[in-house]
Design a protein around this motif. Structure first.
Motif, mmCIF file in Angstrom:
data_model
loop_
_atom_site.group_PDB
_atom_site.id
_atom_site.type_symbol
_atom_site.label_atom_id
_atom_site.label_comp_id
_atom_site.label_asym_id
_atom_site.label_seq_id
_atom_site.Cartn_x
_atom_site.Cartn_y
_atom_site.Cartn_z
ATOM 1 N N ARG A 101 9.605 -3.337 -3.367
ATOM 2 C CA ARG A 101 8.957 -4.343 -3.112
ATOM 3 C C ARG A 101 10.054 -5.521 -2.942
ATOM 4 O O ARG A 101 11.182 -5.499 -3.531
ATOM 5 C CB ARG A 101 8.155 -4.826 -4.602
ATOM 6 C CG ARG A 101 7.203 -5.898 -4.313
ATOM 7 C CD ARG A 101 6.574 -6.327 -5.797
ATOM 8 N NE ARG A 101 5.636 -5.162 -5.783
ATOM 9 C CZ ARG A 101 4.721 -5.055 -6.664
ATOM 10 N NH1 ARG A 101 4.571 -5.854 -7.464
ATOM 11 N NH2 ARG A 101 4.004 -3.826 -6.714
ATOM 12 N N ILE A 102 9.587 -6.349 -2.171
ATOM 13 C CA ILE A 102 10.871 -7.530 -1.736
ATOM 14 C C ILE A 102 9.829 -8.936 -1.462
ATOM 15 O O ILE A 102 8.686 -8.885 -1.428
ATOM 16 C CB ILE A 102 11.514 -7.152 -0.366
ATOM 17 C CG1 ILE A 102 10.457 -7.060 0.846
ATOM 18 C CG2 ILE A 102 12.545 -6.218 -0.528
ATOM 19 C CD1 ILE A 102 11.079 -6.920 2.057
ATOM 20 N N SER A 103 10.561 -9.971 -1.562
ATOM 21 C CA SER A 103 9.749 -11.304 -1.550
ATOM 22 C C SER A 103 9.921 -11.738 -0.002
ATOM 23 O O SER A 103 10.635 -11.113 0.790
ATOM 24 C CB SER A 103 10.545 -12.329 -2.291
ATOM 25 O OG SER A 103 11.779 -12.650 -1.843
ATOM 26 N N LYS A 104 9.137 -12.741 0.312
ATOM 27 C CA LYS A 104 9.097 -13.372 1.705
ATOM 28 C C LYS A 104 10.507 -13.679 2.162
ATOM 29 O O LYS A 104 10.919 -13.442 3.370
ATOM 30 C CB LYS A 104 8.238 -14.440 1.875
ATOM 31 C CG LYS A 104 6.992 -14.128 1.726
ATOM 32 C CD LYS A 104 6.049 -15.705 1.848
ATOM 33 C CE LYS A 104 4.536 -15.520 1.758
ATOM 34 N NZ LYS A 104 3.944 -17.045 1.768
ATOM 35 N N ASP A 105 11.307 -14.177 1.319
ATOM 36 C CA ASP A 105 12.563 -14.636 1.586
ATOM 37 C C ASP A 105 13.518 -13.354 1.821
ATOM 38 O O ASP A 105 14.812 -13.836 2.448
ATOM 39 C CB ASP A 105 13.349 -15.416 0.310
ATOM 40 C CG ASP A 105 12.604 -16.621 0.111
ATOM 41 O OD1 ASP A 105 11.935 -17.268 1.112
ATOM 42 O OD2 ASP A 105 12.514 -17.227 -1.075
ATOM 43 N N GLU A 106 13.410 -12.346 1.424
ATOM 44 C CA GLU A 106 14.290 -11.087 1.795
ATOM 45 C C GLU A 106 13.527 -10.347 2.997
ATOM 46 O O GLU A 106 14.358 -9.348 3.119
ATOM 47 C CB GLU A 106 14.145 -10.145 0.361
ATOM 48 C CG GLU A 106 14.520 -10.933 -0.786
ATOM 49 C CD GLU A 106 14.368 -9.832 -1.939
ATOM 50 O OE1 GLU A 106 15.186 -9.219 -2.338
ATOM 51 O OE2 GLU A 106 13.354 -9.625 -2.305
ATOM 52 N N ASP A 154 -1.001 -16.703 5.805
ATOM 53 C CA ASP A 154 -0.278 -16.919 4.467
ATOM 54 C C ASP A 154 -1.060 -16.976 3.310
ATOM 55 O O ASP A 154 -0.793 -16.745 2.223
ATOM 56 C CB ASP A 154 0.284 -18.379 4.741
ATOM 57 C CG ASP A 154 1.272 -18.759 3.633
ATOM 58 O OD1 ASP A 154 2.238 -17.755 3.568
ATOM 59 O OD2 ASP A 154 1.545 -19.831 3.090
ATOM 60 N N GLY A 159 1.864 -9.094 -0.164
ATOM 61 C CA GLY A 159 3.243 -8.530 -0.605
ATOM 62 C C GLY A 159 4.028 -7.925 0.557
ATOM 63 O O GLY A 159 3.563 -7.804 1.849
ATOM 64 N N ARG A 161 7.307 -4.770 1.607
ATOM 65 C CA ARG A 161 7.879 -3.626 1.229
ATOM 66 C C ARG A 161 9.058 -3.433 2.180
ATOM 67 O O ARG A 161 8.822 -3.400 3.309
ATOM 68 C CB ARG A 161 7.033 -2.566 1.201
ATOM 69 C CG ARG A 161 6.028 -2.366 0.107
ATOM 70 C CD ARG A 161 6.489 -2.443 -1.198
ATOM 71 N NE ARG A 161 5.464 -2.247 -2.220
ATOM 72 C CZ ARG A 161 5.645 -1.738 -3.382
ATOM 73 N NH1 ARG A 161 6.562 -1.445 -3.789
ATOM 74 N NH2 ARG A 161 4.592 -1.721 -4.353
#
Length: 165
Positions: A101-106, A154, A159, A161
């Motif tokens: 799992r990652i954030s939008k920023d990543e 948006d 989420g 991945r």
């Protein structure tokens, strides 16, 4: 011939083939492969993005999982990753359980983005292509690139991945 030149020629040939099948006066845009990603990121990420772009224009088909029959969202993602030797589950909810799992920023090109479009949980997915965009199999236009975080997407973002290291 360099790999980048080959990909550009293949994309142009695919685009021309699609253009010849469209009705006169149809409006469409060609999605060109972003070959720079192959240099900026791992070659595997580059291969994923190039494969994703080469399928632009493939029609949508519910339950579809190949270029010859058309794609639905998760079938498209499964096919693109499979072309690079990465096996993913078939359904969106199963794909959401794979990877980190990652954030939008990543987000990096080749990561998966998930949306809740029709019911709770992840119900739609695509491949992040960079610069705030993703490429996906949409019901209206088939495989296209769109804004990953525009007004429609948006508010439905569920989420992201990371499948690739």
């Amino acid at each position: 011939m360099k790999y980048r030149d080959l990909v550009k020629r293949l994309a142009a040939g695919v685009a021309l083939g699609i253009a010849l099948t469209l009705p006169v006066g149809a409006v469409w845009t060609v999605v060109q492969p972003r070959a720079a990603y192959a240099e900026d990121y791992s070659s595997l990420r580059g291969n994923i993005i190039e494969t994703a772009y080469l399928l632009a224009g493939t029609p949508f088909k519910m339950g579809g999982s190949s270029p010859s029959e058309g794609f639905d969202g998760s079938g498209y993602v499964q096919y693109v990753f499979g072309e690079s030797g990465i096996a993913l589950p078939r359904t969106v909810d199963e794909q959401y359980d794979v990877g980190k799992r990652i954030s939008k920023d990543e987000l990096l090109p080749g990561d998966l983005v998930f949306y809740s479009t029709d019911g709770p949980g992840a119900t739609f997915c695509g491949i992040y292509s960079g610069e705030g965009k993703f490429i996906y199999a949409g019901t209206k236009n088939g495989v296209i690139e769109g804004e990953a975080f525009g007004p429609y997407w948006d508010e439905r973002f569920y989420g992201a991945r990371r499948i690739l290291n």
